[in-house]
Scaffold this active site. Structure first.
Site, PDB file in Angstrom:
ATOM      1  N   GLU A   1       0.003  -1.368   5.715  1.00 23.67           N
ATOM      2  CA  GLU A   1       1.069  -0.904   6.607  1.00 23.67           C
ATOM      3  C   GLU A   1       0.914   0.561   6.950  1.00 23.67           C
ATOM      4  O   GLU A   1       1.276   0.997   8.050  1.00 23.67           O
ATOM      5  CB  GLU A   1       2.437  -1.156   5.952  1.00 23.67           C
ATOM      6  CG  GLU A   1       3.627  -0.898   6.870  1.00 23.67           C
ATOM      7  CD  GLU A   1       4.121   0.543   6.864  1.00 23.67           C
ATOM      8  OE1 GLU A   1       4.910   0.907   7.749  1.00 23.67           O
ATOM      9  OE2 GLU A   1       3.707   1.319   5.965  1.00 23.67           O
TER      10      GLU A   1
ATOM     11  N   ASP B   1       0.840  -1.197   0.000  1.00 26.45           N
ATOM     12  CA  ASP B   1       0.000   0.000   0.000  1.00 26.45           C
ATOM     13  C   ASP B   1       0.876   1.248   0.000  1.00 26.45           C
ATOM     14  O   ASP B   1       2.051   1.208   0.400  1.00 26.45           O
ATOM     15  CB  ASP B   1      -0.962   0.014   1.189  1.00 26.45           C
ATOM     16  CG  ASP B   1      -0.251  -0.026   2.538  1.00 26.45           C
ATOM     17  OD1 ASP B   1       0.820  -0.662   2.648  1.00 26.45           O
ATOM     18  OD2 ASP B   1      -0.761   0.589   3.502  1.00 26.45           O
TER      19      ASP B   1
END
Length: 386
Positions: free
Chosen positions: A144, A81
């Site tokens: 994350e 991400d």
């Protein structure tokens, strides 16, 4: 030392650009597209791979290269991400631009260059038919940048390995420690009423006013906690919100607390000390409040003399032709999910600079991308044959 040829360099560069083109902004959490791209790449290279569904449309990608015996088990890790782009870019954030020896695009540094380099190192192990006795696992996780749903899901049933390397942007420095973070929402409640009519107001803000100086006093004690590499722990109140209107007794007041941790600090002890600090400062007066620890990521470290550290420093020194020394990582990352929760010795090392993370016109030096893949490949071959 293995060095990429021109064809391999071009292939790796295109791999990074393709990862950037596959949008994965978080929030809102749109990793499905890039996860499927990574999955397809490994399938094409005949590498065992699976998608691990964390939430709808948000899968981790896990790949395995298994050797012939019972050698070391090495983990390569990176998150897929990226933070939202924001505005003010010089070019389209998800249409990578190659210019002046750099790749520009969202995620170029944080951390799709690390993911690309790890993917390519695994690809080389397969294509070159390298023989090894150990096992390499690549875990590319979602979320994350927010609350680590991907990593929490990955480790929930327990994991084992001998070593882990996280490809966060360190400019190829070998980082052996980073601070953790614990975040809290502390709230007080009152009873709404007309400000002109209430003789004994039950004010949430008045209650918070007794808590704030206690926390500020506690902050000085927190800063006395030190670590030889990371320096001191810290605590700061970062937001405050309260009240509804100028003529209404405040019914609510909320603050957020950011607590930075050093290795060895315990979640329960930290929270207990906050409660104790508030009680002591107010001479045990009962103050009604709620404390919600909504995020806790421990600090992580590994010895500078650990075998993994020594091997990584040697590899970086050879490939970069500089005397690599152990460094610290100034942000938090996935390391404690391996090192603290799973007792796996873990270090942080990847292409790109942390100063480029989360900014407009994010970039990575192309030379660092190539070096990262070569270093990961070299380390994998070495470790998997021990």
């Amino acid at each position: 030392m293995y060095q990429l040829n021109n064809k391999q360099q071009n292939e790796l560069l295109e791999l990074l650009c393709a990862l950037i083109r596959n949008k994965s902004e978080n929030p809102p959490g749109e990793e499905q597209q890039v996860a499927e791209f990574i999955y397809t790449h490994f399938k094409r290279e005949n590498i065992e791979v699976e998608l691990q569904e964390v939430a709808p449309g948000r899968p981790n990608v896990i790949a395995h290269l298994k050797g012939t015996g019972k050698g070391k088990h090495l983990l390569f890790n990176g998150h897929i991400d990226v933070v939202p782009c924001g505005c003010g870019w010089s070019s389209e954030p998800f249409d990578p631009v190659i210019k002046d020896g750099k790749v520009f695009g969202r995620g170029a540094a944080d951390m799709k260059s690390g993911v690309a380099a790890m993917m390519y190192a695994a690809t080389l192990l397969t294509r070159n038919k390298d023989q090894f006795s150990g096992e390499l696992t690549l875990i590319f996780n979602v979320d994350e940048e927010r609350i680590n749903l991907g990593m929490l899901h990955y480790i929930k049933d327990g994991i084992t390995a001998d070593y882990a390397i996280i490809g966060e942007p360190t400019s190829l420095d070998v980082c052996i420690a980073h601070k953790g973070v614990s975040r809290y929402n502390l709230s007080t409640k009152g009873t709404a009423g007309h400000a002109a009519k209430t003789r004994y107001p039950d004010s949430a803000i008045a209650k918070m006013a007794k808590i704030l100086p206690a926390l500020e006093h506690h902050r000085y004690l927190v800063e006395e906690i030190e670590h030889p590499l990371l320096g001191n722990a810290s605590m700061i109140i970062t937001t405050i919100k309260g009240g509804t209107a100028p003529n209404i007794v405040p019914q609510h007041c909320d603050i957020e607390i950011d607590r930075r941790l050093i290795p060895g600090e315990n979640q329960q002890e930290i929270e207990q000390k906050i409660h104790q600090a508030i009680a002591d400062y107010n001479e045990q007066e009962l103050i009604e409040y709620e404390l919600d620890n909504y995020l806790f990521i421990p600090a992580s470290d590994i010895s500078k003399d650990h075998e993994l550290t020594v091997l990584a420093l040697d590899a970086v020194s050879r490939f970069t032709k500089r005397d690599a020394q152990p460094q610290i990582f100034e942000a938090t990352c996935e390391a404690p999910f391996f090192s603290v929760t799973s007792n796996i010795p873990t270090l942080i090392m990847g292409p790109g600079g942390l100063a480029q993370a989360h900014i407009k016109d994010e970039f990575v030096e192309i030379k660092e991308l190539y070096l990262a893949a070569e270093i990961y490949y070299d380390l994998a071959k070495d470790i998997l044959n021990k």
